[in-house]
Motif scaffolding. Structure first.
Motif: not given
Length: 303
Positions: A167-186
């Motif tokens: 029940x305790x939050x574990x937060x880990x900063x990560x790198x996420x910068x996909x080379x195909x981000x131009x193909x991603x939309x919300x």
């Protein structure tokens, strides 16, 4: 003296409801968020005004401090009573906040439409926690409930891996910068979902999920390390099938967009808020023709 606090909005890419049971999820803070401005007030009351992204006031109330420090019942569901419950929980964690206080004037400003579901509540809770100098995860647990990944996004300016251990939050900063981000939309589905109701529905339907949880963890790691759009698409589609089976619900593509040439993944509470769309060509015209007007490129949404 004026004090300003700010918190980021959130989008959960993997994990969804399984985070409640210890699965790891990839969560992304957004460029949209909410601030909270506190100034000295008077009359032993809090004058609270909330502004939407367009600058219009959507909530304007005066709450006596005595109402927050008391145990007067606030059972009826309303925005005011929800705020009172959060402030009451915050006060219980730090009663000194109102010592020698004449009152406060509080203003909040969203930088995204409330209906979007990017964290109107979580950004508010994190801002109140900063104001009261208390732990935001504890405040969430004592008021709204939930996994807490949205609080972690509110506090971080980079992608994170999030899970619960005992029940305790574990937060880990990560790198996420996909080379195909131009193909991603919300794409916003025009249906604001209730996180509380969605979580309740999940708890009713879930069984022993250890196998699925482990698979979701593997998918999350693959998403982080994949720089290939085909692998990325494949594992996210697998993620959709797993959640579809657990929730006994059709995937959003099956139910709303069966003719779409690309991948669509639900985010957060299934059936509403935003979906992640992976498409080689700009899908705006497709969704506009279907009546969905909010199509935001990845780079414009994610910090």
């Amino acid at each position: 003296m004026k004090t300003t606090f700010y918190s980021n909005g959130k989008l959960l890419i993997t994990g969804e409801y399984l985070i409640l049971d210890g699965a790891k999820g990839l969560a992304l803070p957004t460029k949209f968020g909410q601030n909270l401005i506190v100034e000295k007030g008077n009359n032993q009351e809090i004058k609270w005004t909330s502004y939407d992204a367009d600058g219009n006031i959507w909530f304007d109330e005066i709450i006596p401090i005595s109402f927050i420090t008391s145990s007067i019942s606030v059972e009826e569901e309303s925005v005011k009573n929800t705020l009172i419950r959060i402030l009451r929980s915050a006060y219980q964690l730090n009663p000194e906040i109102f010592l020698n206080s004449e009152g406060y004037t509080v203003k909040t400003h969203l930088t995204f439409p409330r209906k979007w579901g990017l964290g109107t509540s979580s950004t508010l809770i994190n801002n109140i926690a900063q104001w009261f100098k208390i732990d935001a995860f504890t405040l969430l647990k004592n008021s709204f409930g939930g996994s807490g990944y949205d609080i972690a996004c509110a506090q971080n300016d980079s992608p994170i891996l999030y899970h619960l251990e005992q029940d305790k939050p574990i937060v880990e900063k990560v790198k996420f910068n996909p080379s195909f981000s131009k193909d991603l939309y919300f794409v916003y589905l025009n249906q604001k979902q209730s996180s509380k109701n969605a979580i309740a529905s999940y708890k009713e339907k879930k069984n022993n999920l250890e196998t699925q949880k482990e698979t979701i963890n593997q998918i999350t790691q693959l998403i982080l390390t994949s720089d290939d759009i085909h692998t990325f698409t494949e594992v996210l589609e697998n993620h959709e099938k797993i959640l579809s089976g657990i929730l006994e619900t059709k995937t959003v593509k099956e139910s709303l967009f069966p003719d779409f040439d690309g991948t669509i993944k639900s985010l957060g509470a299934w059936g509403g808020d935003f979906v992640l769309v992976i498409s080689k060509k700009n899908p705006r015209s497709y969704f506009l023709n279907k009546g969905y007007e909010t199509v935001i490129p990845y780079e414009e949404m994610i910090l």
